[in-house]
Write an enzyme that holds these catalytic residues in place. Structure first.
Site, short mmCIF file in Angstrom:
data_model
loop_
_atom_site.label_atom_id
_atom_site.label_comp_id
_atom_site.label_asym_id
_atom_site.label_seq_id
_atom_site.Cartn_x
_atom_site.Cartn_y
_atom_site.Cartn_z
CG ASP A 48 -2.11 -0.83 1.13
OD1 ASP A 48 -2.18 -1.63 0.19
OD2 ASP A 48 -3.00 -0.72 2.00
CG HIS A 62 -4.20 2.84 -0.74
ND1 HIS A 62 -5.20 2.17 -0.08
CD2 HIS A 62 -3.31 3.22 0.23
CE1 HIS A 62 -4.93 2.14 1.21
NE2 HIS A 62 -3.80 2.78 1.43
CG HIS A 80 -3.81 6.93 3.22
ND1 HIS A 80 -3.91 6.81 4.59
CD2 HIS A 80 -3.62 5.67 2.76
CE1 HIS A 80 -3.78 5.54 4.94
NE2 HIS A 80 -3.60 4.83 3.85
CG HIS A 109 2.41 0.19 4.38
ND1 HIS A 109 2.03 -0.70 5.35
CD2 HIS A 109 1.30 0.91 4.04
CE1 HIS A 109 0.73 -0.52 5.61
NE2 HIS A 109 0.27 0.44 4.84
#
Length: 256
Positions: free
Chosen positions: A67, A118, A122, A212
């Site tokens: 991500d 994504h 965020h 990540h």
């Protein structure tokens, strides 16, 4: 001494409180019909064939997902994945990521990784209006399609925060939502051994691993995660391959 009726009412109240706490903690208070990879595969026609390299109806499959990229360290991760012949699923962020590292996105596509959405910045999508949600999703769709020639069909809500209202918006946008089964919480530690342990402890068939690559401890953990899970008999696949011969459906939420 409490009467039987009082004890029953007290117990019922405790159950209601516990349920409310659980709903509050999960953040999925209005989320229904979450589908597992196995359930998705079972919904495909019985005579459907898998066109990819692995049939997860028979093989012990697991998906690596990353991500919040691309970022400066991402090419190093791509080198590792290329060396190990593993395809991952990348949930990409827009601002200061896709717009800063377009060549990395191009390389992801060229090397066979699945590219997904994504959001632009965020934000927690459950806290936004419908228009604000679309403003988080559409620029990422546009930029990825411009760079790779293909718009994403998958997305991951930041923090896993989603609900039935978001399902409707994502269906309209043509996006399936992908959650996860194990995370190393690598955003809170640089300890590579701990990241590796958390992933290995939580790994299971049909699992979706969340990492990540921009955090310092993560990329060094990836080779050993791959090697040790392969020794356990796992096959690494992308999220769509995990669900094949079914295809993730827009608006649906998938979680092992």
């Amino acid at each position: 001494m409490k009467s039987t009726k009082t004890r029953i009412l007290t117990a019922a109240a405790a159950l209601l409180i516990a349920a409310a706490v659980t709903v509050s903690l999960t953040g999925w208070s209005t989320l229904s019909n979450v589908i597992s990879p196995a359930e998705a595969r079972a919904q495909a026609p019985k005579d459907a064939e898998v066109t990819g390299p692995v049939d997860c109806r028979k093989a012990k499959c697991i998906a690596l997902t990353f991500d919040g990229g691309p970022s400066a360290p991402t090419p190093e991760l791509l080198d590792v994945l290329n060396s190990e012949k593993v395809h991952a699923t990348f949930f990409l962020q827009g601002k200061k990521h896709i717009d800063t590292f377009p060549e990395t996105v191009r390389r992801m596509a060229r090397e066979g990784h699945e590219i997904a959405n994504h959001t632009w910045t965020h934000k927690n999508l459950k806290e936004l209006t419908d228009e604000e949600v679309r403003a988080q999703m559409l620029p990422v769709q546009r930029d990825i399609e411009k760079i790779t020639g293909r718009a994403p069909t998958l997305m991951r809500p930041p923090g896993g925060a989603t609900d039935d209202d978001l399902k409707k918006i994502m269906k309209d946008l043509g996006l399936a939502q992908i959650l996860w089964s194990v995370t190393a919480k690598d955003y809170e530690t640089t300890d590579t051994a701990l990241i590796e342990k958390r992933v290995l402890d939580g790994a299971e068939r049909d699992g979706i691993i969340l990492l990540h690559e921009r955090y310092a401890g993560t990329i060094p953990a990836v080779p050993d995660i791959i090697h040790r899970l392969r020794k356990r008999g796992y096959e690494f696949v992308t999220v769509p391959e995990l669900m094949a011969p079914a295809k993730p459906q827009p608006g649906e939420v998938y979680r092992p």
